[in-house]
Enzyme design. Structure first.
Site, PDB file in Angstrom:
ATOM      1  N   ASP A 291       0.862  -1.185   0.000  1.00 49.80           N
ATOM      2  CA  ASP A 291       0.000   0.000   0.000  1.00 49.80           C
ATOM      3  C   ASP A 291       0.899   1.236   0.000  1.00 49.80           C
ATOM      4  O   ASP A 291       2.073   1.156   0.374  1.00 49.80           O
ATOM      5  CB  ASP A 291      -0.857  -0.031   1.288  1.00 49.80           C
ATOM      6  CG  ASP A 291      -1.895   1.085   1.362  1.00 49.80           C
ATOM      7  OD1 ASP A 291      -2.253   1.662   0.326  1.00 49.80           O
ATOM      8  OD2 ASP A 291      -2.361   1.366   2.490  1.00 49.80           O
ATOM      9  N   HIS A 292       0.366   2.338  -0.444  1.00 50.80           N
ATOM     10  CA  HIS A 292       1.054   3.620  -0.272  1.00 50.80           C
ATOM     11  C   HIS A 292       0.681   4.235   1.072  1.00 50.80           C
ATOM     12  O   HIS A 292      -0.485   4.188   1.460  1.00 50.80           O
ATOM     13  CB  HIS A 292       0.607   4.611  -1.356  1.00 50.80           C
ATOM     14  CG  HIS A 292       1.146   4.353  -2.718  1.00 50.80           C
ATOM     15  ND1 HIS A 292       0.397   4.498  -3.864  1.00 50.80           N
ATOM     16  CD2 HIS A 292       2.383   3.978  -3.136  1.00 50.80           C
ATOM     17  CE1 HIS A 292       1.142   4.236  -4.931  1.00 50.80           C
ATOM     18  NE2 HIS A 292       2.352   3.902  -4.510  1.00 50.80           N
ATOM     19  N   HIS A 447      -4.756   4.687   0.809  1.00 47.20           N
ATOM     20  CA  HIS A 447      -5.931   3.896   0.391  1.00 47.20           C
ATOM     21  C   HIS A 447      -5.688   3.094  -0.886  1.00 47.20           C
ATOM     22  O   HIS A 447      -6.606   2.945  -1.692  1.00 47.20           O
ATOM     23  CB  HIS A 447      -7.161   4.788   0.193  1.00 47.20           C
ATOM     24  CG  HIS A 447      -7.531   5.599   1.388  1.00 47.20           C
ATOM     25  ND1 HIS A 447      -7.997   5.041   2.546  1.00 47.20           N
ATOM     26  CD2 HIS A 447      -7.494   6.939   1.614  1.00 47.20           C
ATOM     27  CE1 HIS A 447      -8.253   5.993   3.432  1.00 47.20           C
ATOM     28  NE2 HIS A 447      -7.941   7.155   2.895  1.00 47.20           N
ATOM     29  N   HIS A 448      -4.472   2.579  -1.075  1.00 42.58           N
ATOM     30  CA  HIS A 448      -4.186   1.861  -2.314  1.00 42.58           C
ATOM     31  C   HIS A 448      -3.717   0.424  -2.086  1.00 42.58           C
ATOM     32  O   HIS A 448      -2.749  -0.007  -2.722  1.00 42.58           O
ATOM     33  CB  HIS A 448      -3.097   2.600  -3.118  1.00 42.58           C
ATOM     34  CG  HIS A 448      -3.410   4.030  -3.390  1.00 42.58           C
ATOM     35  ND1 HIS A 448      -2.442   5.000  -3.623  1.00 42.58           N
ATOM     36  CD2 HIS A 448      -4.599   4.676  -3.486  1.00 42.58           C
ATOM     37  CE1 HIS A 448      -3.014   6.158  -3.835  1.00 42.58           C
ATOM     38  NE2 HIS A 448      -4.324   6.001  -3.748  1.00 42.58           N
ATOM     39  N   PRO A 449      -4.335  -0.355  -1.214  1.00 39.14           N
ATOM     40  CA  PRO A 449      -3.848  -1.732  -1.042  1.00 39.14           C
ATOM     41  C   PRO A 449      -3.992  -2.531  -2.340  1.00 39.14           C
ATOM     42  O   PRO A 449      -5.013  -2.425  -3.025  1.00 39.14           O
ATOM     43  CB  PRO A 449      -4.747  -2.308   0.062  1.00 39.14           C
ATOM     44  CG  PRO A 449      -5.947  -1.432   0.093  1.00 39.14           C
ATOM     45  CD  PRO A 449      -5.507  -0.077  -0.365  1.00 39.14           C
TER      46      PRO A 449
END
Ligand code: FAD
Length: 510
Positions: A291-292, A447-449
């Protein structure tokens, strides 16, 4: 019985339902746990940070993260038609061509290279600047590059970047990514356009061969030999089976691996611990989770009122080479963002909006990799989500560099007219140890899993380069989970391109 059953009516599922039902002879079902969106706040771009936790959010949580001061991170995910595109921040950034070079390498096929994905990026978009070799002009999703609507403090931040030697970019969605640009947004006439708004139009919904089944919880796949015959669902508590010739899993980077594991597909030891009989050993299901993160944030008190956002608060991501911020080419290492108000993690006392702005900072290509697993056999069992944030030295050092660059940009002359003083972390925080301790408390998910059913050519890959699950004849996974390595930016554009590419390749099936 349907020809195709799509599980999950989120970003990827909306694309596939629309594209696969273009053939009137193909009977398509789209199954979604949530309902049609009714909350008017979803459509209001500036409301996106405030709608999390409502009843259309799966509201996942990570386990305590050693790399972020032992904190538990909230992971919102949409449970509604449109999925996470009803919650997301609407920034549309494809990524750098080198990001997709890594996908081509992982899969051993040029199909996942930037040049081969470009038709899919173009097909999905209706760019405000019109169609071109790089942009789509008549696709379903409006991609709007704002002009004068960009907040004055965000313009000053972009100018501050230029003063520090950052290249001028103007548009994130070309072949270069490093530089200053306002965020392109999936907004039309001041309203959010979710993937479902874009793809599941009234005309698409009117197709007699498409059934959109909402409020259905998918518990597990029904496996018969080496096929998935259907899916076991409950509707208002009553169980039924929806059967299909082909099953396409679009339940997202969290939902898809959990559903596979509940169905007995995964790492045998993980399944045993959860009390699920192993039907198909695919050890990497749920692994490669990454994730980021963003540091929230380098917050400044402003010397004059910051006008409220006319967009979605976070109006300009700035991608940079960490060693040389003036370098225009190559994939970035770090990202800054400018928020028109105070943006802080739960570690800090809230700061009143109006007289504050924030520079966010983060790492574009984290190397930390975690995993997720079901906590038990039932959908209601709480999953174990461990993204292993900041596990690697690369991530810790690059994060510190990102913070330092945020401060350099934050102190450039163009922001002098706004800056009163630095509220967070505050001028006292200077040493590497102090900065690292601040970052551990400030880091929040971007919010980028992704990555939990990664595609690849190797035997460990969960899906093959055609996105078919190894070991089952008729099951594909098409969503953020198949991403092998995260692209530089927010991942929504890439998820849509994956789905568009998969749909375009659907030739020899029902
Ligand atoms: P989703 O869109 O999450 O779809 C999965 C669907 O499957 C959901 O509708 C879910 O309800 C359904 N489902 C799951 N399990 C089941 C089950 N058991 N039974 C039935 N249905 C099920 N990306 C960007 O590019 N730009 C941004 O600005 C941005 N900001 C973000 C901000 C937030 C708060 C969030 C949450 C995400 C953000 N993202 C952003 C990321 C982006 O939205 C997601 O990566 C993308 O939407 C993922 O698409 P998907 O199809 O993989 O999954």
């Amino acid at each position: 019985r349907f020809d195709v059953v799509i599980i999950g009516g989120g970003s990827a599922g909306s694309v596939l339902a629309a594209r696969l039902s273009e053939n009137p002879d193909r009977r398509v079902a789209l199954i979604e746990a949530g309902l049609e969106p009714t909350d008017p706040d979803i459509a209001q771009p500036s409301m996106w940070p405030f709608i999390q936790g409502r009843d259309y959010d799966w509201a996942y949580e990570t386990v305590p993260q050693g790399g972020t001061a032992g904190r538990v991170h909230a992971w919102p995910r949409g449970r509604v038609v449109g999925g996470s595109s009803c919650l997301h921040a609407m920034a549309h950034v494809r990524g750098h061509p080198d990001d997709f070079e890594a996908w081509a390498e992982a899969t051993g096929t040029r199909n996942w290279s930037y040049d081969r994905l470009l038709p899919a990026f173009r097909r999905s978009e209706r760019f405000s600047g019109g169609g071109s070799e790089l942009h789509g002009g008549d696709g379903p999703l409006p991609v709007w590059l704002p002009g004068e609507e960009v907040n004055p403090v965000v313009r000053a931040y972009m100018e501050a970047g230029l003063q520090r030697g950052v290249p001028s970019l103007g548009d994130h969605n070309g072949r270069r990514l490093n530089g200053t640009a306002p965020n392109a947004l999936t907004i039309r006439d001041g309203r959010r356009v979710s993937a479902a708004d874009a793809y599941l139009t009234a005309a698409v919904r009117a197709r007699p061969n498409l059934a959109i089944l909402t409020g259905l919880l998918v518990h597990r796949l029904v496996l018969e030999g080496d096929r998935a015959a259907g899916v076991a669902v409950t509707r208002a508590g009553v169980g039924e089976i929806v059967s299909g010739g082909e099953i396409v899993l679009c339940a997202g980077a969290i939902g898809s691996p959990l559903l596979l594991q509940r169905s007995g597909i995964g790492d045998p030891e993980t399944l045993r611990r959860a009390g699920v009989a192993c039907r198909l050993a695919v050890p990497e299901v749920g692994r490669n989770l990454h994730d980021h993160l963003l540091g929230a944030g380098n917050v400044y008190r402003s010397s004059r009122p910051v006008p409220p956002t006319r967009l979605q608060h976070s109006e300009s991501l700035m991608y940079l080479n960490a060693a040389d911020v003036t370098r225009p080419d190559g994939a970035p290492d770090i990202v800054l963002g400018c928020v028109t108000g105070p943006s802080v993690s739960e570690s800090f006392a809230p700061i009143a909006p109006g007289f504050a702005y924030t520079l966010l900072f983060g790492v574009t290509h984290p190397t930390s990799r975690g995993f997720l697993a079901i906590g038990g056999p039932e959908l209601s069992d709480r999953p174990l989500i461990d993204p292993a944030y900041m596990r690697t030295e690369h991530d810790r050092l690059t994060f510190r560099r990102a913070f330092e660059v945020a401060r350099e940009v934050g102190s450039a002359p163009a922001l002098e007219g706004w800056k009163a003083d630095e509220l967070l972390p505050g001028p006292g925080v200077r040493t590497a140890a102090e900065i690292d301790a601040f970052i551990a408390k400030a880091a929040i998910t971007h919010h980028h899993p992704v990555g939990t059913c990664r595609m690849g050519a190797d035997t460990g890959a969960v899906v093959d380069p055609g996105l078919k699950l190894s070991g089952l004849d008729n099951l594909s996974v098409v969503d953020a989970s198949v991403i092998p390595t995260i692209p530089s930016g927010p991942v929504h554009a890439a998820v849509l391109a994956i789905a568009e590419t998969f749909a375009a390749g659907w030739t020899d099936r029902p």
